[in-house]
Design an enzyme around this catalytic site. Sequence first.
Site, PDB file in Angstrom:
ATOM      1  N   ARG A 382      75.007 -63.239  88.957  1.00  0.00           N
ATOM      2  CA  ARG A 382      74.200 -62.261  88.214  1.00  0.00           C
ATOM      3  C   ARG A 382      74.058 -60.958  88.978  1.00  0.00           C
ATOM      4  NH1 ARG A 382      70.818 -67.014  87.460  1.00  0.00           N
ATOM      5  NH2 ARG A 382      71.708 -68.149  85.721  1.00  0.00           N
ATOM      6  N   VAL A 383      74.824 -60.797  90.057  1.00  0.00           N
ATOM      7  CA  VAL A 383      74.875 -59.495  90.735  1.00  0.00           C
ATOM      8  C   VAL A 383      76.204 -58.856  90.386  1.00  0.00           C
ATOM      9  CG1 VAL A 383      74.991 -58.361  92.983  1.00  0.00           C
ATOM     10  CG2 VAL A 383      73.281 -60.119  92.571  1.00  0.00           C
TER      11      VAL A 383
END
Length: 521
Positions: A382-383
């Site tokens: 999720r980065v």
Amino acid sequence: MTEITAKSIDEALRKQLDALGTSVESREVGTVIQVGDGIARVDGLKDAMAGELLEFTNSEGQTVYGMAQNLEEDEVGAVLLGDVTAIKENDTVKTTGRLVEVPSGREMLGRVVNPLGMPIDGKGPIKADGTRPVEFKAPGVIYRKPVHEPMQTGILAVDAMIPIGRGQRELIIGDRQTGKTAIAIDAIINQKGKDMICIYVAIGQKASTVAGVVETLEKYDAMDYTIIVNASASDSAPMQYIAPMAGAAIGEYFVYNGEDGKPAGPENKGRAVLIVYDDLSKQAVAYRQMSLTLRRPPGREAYPGDIFYLHSRLLERAVKMSDDMGAGSMTALPIIETQAGDVSAYIPTNVISITDGQIYLQTDLFFQGQRPAVDVGISVSRVGGSAQVKAMKQVAGTLRLDLASYRELKAFTQFGSDLDKATQDQLNRGAHMTELLKQGRYNPMPVMDQAVAIYAGGHGYLDSIPVEDVVRFRGELLNYLHASKAEIFDALNKEQKFTDEIETDLTAAIEAFKLQFAPSA
């Protein structure tokens, strides 16, 4: 002979009084009223703090330390952190006035310690630079900055499709024996020469397994920058419970202090730390055992109600500090073991919701020979792109799409045989790209080597090569480029992206190599 006068007596007394150091030490003393299963119930400690270090002394003068957990109206429930058999009813307990802390500092690098920071590798005592509290409030939003630097694992499938950044929390999840620890150990080995301090926390594992990890890290010269915190299967539940927090505390020393040991700031940069918790399922089981023996009410799957909070406050300590705070970082790789691939059980769903993405390892893929057995369908970071170098971003975008469409087509085409040319090409490309992602253990690849390998696959240079030769082709191509066309890698490292000029040179070099490559018969 000096004359004795009232004045000289007065001066002598004043000197002695000035030199006299008087300090009053106030400590509460209580009594053990019940002990068993590593839990002691104590009477008489009305001012004990939650998480305070308690000093138990038996009738023979032996001291065992404990940790205050339940603060009730008429007694304190404490867990023992040492020899649980040494303490009996009516033994004395004293408060220490301080929370449980662990020693930390540069001297711990290359050592194996227990969760209290005591060495267990037989290499002598450790001279610590200071101590850190085991429980520590994570820094707030103001003191952080977004994750933006890559933390490369050296694993092609992970760095291309599930990139991890410094300061991120990336969960490694899968059944037992699917290669979860191997991914974490590869990531540690790949940090060599990257100014990263690594901490490996082993919770509830066999001592022989941990000894194997130490041996592997020593073989690849990774112990020089690594600390191992071990609470093995034979250790008590409280020791297994505090092990991850102790590992985080040891790591925080490097994040919040610069090279000189002074607090980090704009001029005194903090360090980058990678911490692996292997694994948090066993910590949860230890905490459940501890909570039930402390008579705390059980919840779902008999875990205590605050098991989510235990893992969230631990993983919240992973951080990328702002420039004003020294720009240090702590990247966390928690590991969770699932039962028969059930990611919807209590602890897996908790940790999935806390972390910034997960690498999901599948047993089926592992036994099909796809190793690392990463399921790219449900693995996610999720980065994402902000933790990738530009060159990797340019080539990896198509990779995920290729593999996704390959999986979809493969599922449809197992029933029919008459396929049009476009579908056959897509299936062929997918099979080659899947093969390209295979990689041996303890064999990390530099990021530009990965980018070149994916470039070759994505631009169709592997399509005509037999699938079983893909890994050999990749290895020989990279050796050829490093030996004969090193200027391509020099340009890539300088630019950090594929320019038109680099692409032209690389295309020519790959085509030249392909002409001399001999496929196996």
